[in-house]
Design an enzyme around this catalytic site. Structure first.
Site, PDB file in Angstrom:
ATOM      1  N   LEU A 246      -3.522  -1.774  -1.726  1.00  0.00           N
ATOM      2  CA  LEU A 246      -3.428  -2.879  -2.673  1.00  0.00           C
ATOM      3  C   LEU A 246      -3.756  -4.129  -1.870  1.00  0.00           C
ATOM      4  O   LEU A 246      -2.962  -4.559  -1.027  1.00  0.00           O
ATOM      5  CB  LEU A 246      -2.027  -2.970  -3.279  1.00  0.00           C
ATOM      6  N   ALA A 247      -4.919  -4.702  -2.081  1.00  0.00           N
ATOM      7  CA  ALA A 247      -5.408  -5.799  -1.251  1.00  0.00           C
ATOM      8  C   ALA A 247      -4.677  -7.095  -1.581  1.00  0.00           C
ATOM      9  O   ALA A 247      -4.700  -7.554  -2.725  1.00  0.00           O
ATOM     10  CB  ALA A 247      -6.915  -5.973  -1.445  1.00  0.00           C
TER      11      ALA A 247
ATOM     12  N   ASP B  39      -3.027  -9.052   8.425  1.00  0.00           N
ATOM     13  CA  ASP B  39      -1.847  -8.796   9.237  1.00  0.00           C
ATOM     14  C   ASP B  39      -1.864  -7.378   9.803  1.00  0.00           C
ATOM     15  O   ASP B  39      -1.206  -7.093  10.800  1.00  0.00           O
ATOM     16  CB  ASP B  39      -0.564  -9.051   8.444  1.00  0.00           C
TER      17      ASP B  39
ATOM     18  N   GLY C 140       2.869  -2.915   3.642  1.00  0.00           N
ATOM     19  CA  GLY C 140       3.813  -4.019   3.714  1.00  0.00           C
ATOM     20  C   GLY C 140       3.157  -5.343   4.046  1.00  0.00           C
ATOM     21  O   GLY C 140       1.939  -5.502   3.950  1.00  0.00           O
TER      22      GLY C 140
ATOM     23  N   CYS D 223       0.820  -1.193   0.000  1.00  0.00           N
ATOM     24  CA  CYS D 223       0.000   0.000   0.000  1.00  0.00           C
ATOM     25  C   CYS D 223       0.859   1.249   0.000  1.00  0.00           C
ATOM     26  O   CYS D 223       2.090   1.191  -0.064  1.00  0.00           O
ATOM     27  CB  CYS D 223      -0.903   0.006   1.251  1.00  0.00           C
TER      28      CYS D 223
END
Length: 613
Positions: free
Chosen positions: A51-52, A103, A79, A2
């Site tokens: 950004l998945a 996460d 990250g 991301c």
């Protein structure tokens, strides 16, 4: 993967500043094409572009932790943390309850459980900002080896602006827009001094560091660095440990809820990762490993071996694909794509300033095009960065005469391509002196063992120099160009456990078979064809199409024909006048220096930057 951005200001109410933070965040829409949002508090504003990759529905950001209806902390995070499942299990046992599978939530809950020391528990690549609403403090955190970028600018009244990329900070009206002599030295020297930046007052958060910002000021703390310690394992145990570490790393890093692949050049590094990924995917039942390589139209037909490219990639790629059963895609690039004006502008916007190590321009463009082609079929890619730096894959490790006493090993070769066009300015700002200063600082910081001398001492020094001053530039280039097309690149050889272990293995182990990268070759011996295991070091393929050179020469001649180009103060006036009189004089310049001039001009003008030299 991301993009993050934000603003902390203790003197104003940032709940009224949503537009400014959205503007910062929007600059990184390409890093996070799937979603974007901001979170506002009285003195903190966090922005995020997503950004998945993991938990596609539940991992939205900025993410907030509440207790009794009150916000405890908020996080904007870029990250991957590869040990998030183990951490999650530990936190559940301590009473934490999770609402997502991401996460991101593990990182947020880890802070609430363990405080600032939680960063030492994370295994991964990350850069994030965490606002503690209870104490009104901001933590900026970067991973141990600097895989993911993070820049910041401290404000005079005690606040801070931050972003994954400088362009995010530059979108704020209070941002500094000056490039001074210090910034130019950083840009031209090819050293990547830890914590330095190119824009005045806008440093990079150094790898392995935490910056805490509060009403009382700011505090920078290092939480990890390479250290020297005695290596107690014998050679067979060392080889086995390297293999086991690589197996564990790759198994962790192929976890993804979106399509994943490897970048395969047919060299030892990428081939090892592809083979290990193939085994891991077969074991977990997720199918064949997908791989990609890149080449240029006519490259193999016109290939001529040289010092940096003794072999072509394609024959070795085919051997690896057949050996491991990969689902492979071959990306072929032509000159029309390389000179496409929108593509070239996109590369400048992705990188911000030029990344000079290994040559800007054509390499940057081809990497961007490769990543764009991969992104059409995969969202995550494993790549072999850092293996050469860690295992000793460059000539400088083995032929010290290539360098010069008192200099970083690559620094002399680094500037050979640019003396004509940039010689006067690099002399005026003393780039050589800056390189020497960086050598002295790096040499003073090398962790050493008592009594270490000779080739063992020299090899340790070179490894440290490459890991802390060279590799990070390559990581920065790869991050920016891949994220500009929404592709997440993972770098298994940058796992801090592997870096610490190999850094401390004896010199004799690293060259035990009389070749380069002996430990890695031995660890991968049963994974790859013999020819691939023993292939000589070969650089990334570079277009040999003369039409590319003619194109950039013509563009340069048009650029300097007028008198208002932003880059003119950095160019040799004698060369500029020669080209103005006769445009064909540009043919006497190298591709590297012309590409550098074109990139610098686009950057300075489109970003509205001020030169102060």
């Amino acid at each position: 993967m991301c993009g993050i951005a934000g603003w902390v200001d203790f003197e104003r109410d940032l709940r009224q500043e949503a537009a400014a933070v959205r503007e910062m965040t929007t600059t990184m829409a390409l890093r996070g094409p799937d979603a974007g949002d901001v979170w506002l508090a009285p003195h903190a504003a966090l922005g995020h572009r997503r950004l998945a990759i993991i938990d596609l529905e539940g991992g939205r950001q900025p993410m907030v932790a509440e207790e009794g209806g009150r916000v405890q902390a908020a996080l904007t995070y870029a990250g991957e943390v590869y040990n998030f499942r183990e951490l999650r299990e530990e936190l559940v046992l301590k009473g934490h309850r999770f609402t997502t599978r991401s996460d991101t939530e593990v990182v947020l809950r880890s802070y609430l459980e363990w405080g600032e020391s939680f960063v030492e528990r994370l295994n991964g690549m990350f850069a994030f900002a965490l606002w503690d609403a209870r104490t009104e403090e901001l933590l900026l955190v970067r991973d141990r080896v600097g895989i993911k970028p993070l820049y910041y600018q401290l404000l005079p009244d005690g606040g801070v602006l931050f972003g994954s990329e400088p362009k995010a900070i530059l979108a704020h009206p209070r941002a500094s827009r000056t490039v001074d002599a210090d910034g130019l030295r950083e840009l031209f020297a090819g050293v990547k001094a830890p914590g330095a930046g190119v824009i005045s007052g806008m440093p990079e958060l150094a790898p392995g560091h935490v910056l805490r910002v509060s009403r009382d000021g700011h505090r920078l703390r290092r939480y990890w660095q390479l250290e020297a310690h005695e290596h107690e394992d014998d050679l067979p145990t060392t080889i086995r440990t390297v293999r086991e570490l690589l197996e564990d790393i790759v198994t962790r890093q192929i976890v993804s809820d979106v399509p994943l692949c490897t970048m395969l050049s047919g060299g030892l590094d990428s081939s090892t990762l592809t083979a290990l990924a193939a085994i891991a995917k077969e074991r977990d039942g997720s199918g064949k490993v997908r791989s990609f390589d890149v080449d240029f139209v006519g490259y193999l037909d016109n290939f001529e071996p040289d010092l940096t490219h003794p072999t072509a990639d394609s024959p070795y790629v085919r051997q690896v694909v057949e050996h491991v059963g990969a689902d492979h895609r071959h990306i072929l690039l032509g000159n029309a794509e390389m000179i496409d004006a929108p593509t070239r502008r996109a590369v400048v916007q992705a990188l911000d300033w030029p990344v000079l190590i290994a040559g800007p321009g054509s390499m940057d463009i081809s990497l961007y095009l490769l990543f764009r082609a991969i992104r059409g079929q995969s969202t995550v890619a494993l790549t072999g960065e850092s293996a050469d730096e860690l295992f000793g894959g460059y000539p400088w490790f083995h032929h010290p005469e290539y360098g010069q006493p008192g200099t970083l090993p690559w620094s002399l070769a680094h500037n050979l391509g640019m003396p004509a066009l940039f010689g006067p300015v690099t002399t005026r700002i003393d780039v050589r002196g800056h390189q020497a200063d960086q050598y002295r600082q790096a040499a003073a910081a090398v962790p050493r063992l008592p009594g270490e001398s000779g080739r063992a001492r020299q090899f340790r020094e070179s490894t440290y120099f490459f890991l802390t001053r060279f590799m990070r530039t390559l990581l920065d280039r790869k991050d920016r160009l891949s994220m500009a097309v929404g592709l997440e690149v993972r770098v298994p050889f940058c796992d801090h456990r592997l870096q610490d272990y190999v850094f401390n293995t004896p010199y004799a182990f690293k060259t035990f078979d009389g070749q380069w990268k002996s430990l890695l070759r031995a660890a991968a011996k049963d994974l790859l064809p013999e020819a691939v295991l023993n292939r000589p070091k070969t650089g990334y393929p570079i277009s040999n199409d003369d039409a590319y050179d003619r194109y950039v020469q013509e563009r340069f001649a048009k650029l300097v024909a007028g008198g208002d180009a932003a880059v003119l103060p950095l160019l040799n006036p004698t060369v500029v006048e020669d080209v103005r009189r006769d445009a064909t004089a540009a043919a006497g310049l190298t591709r590297i220096e012309i590409d550098m001039a074109l990139h610098l001009d686009e950057w300075l003008s489109s970003y509205g930057l001020d030169l102060a030299i």
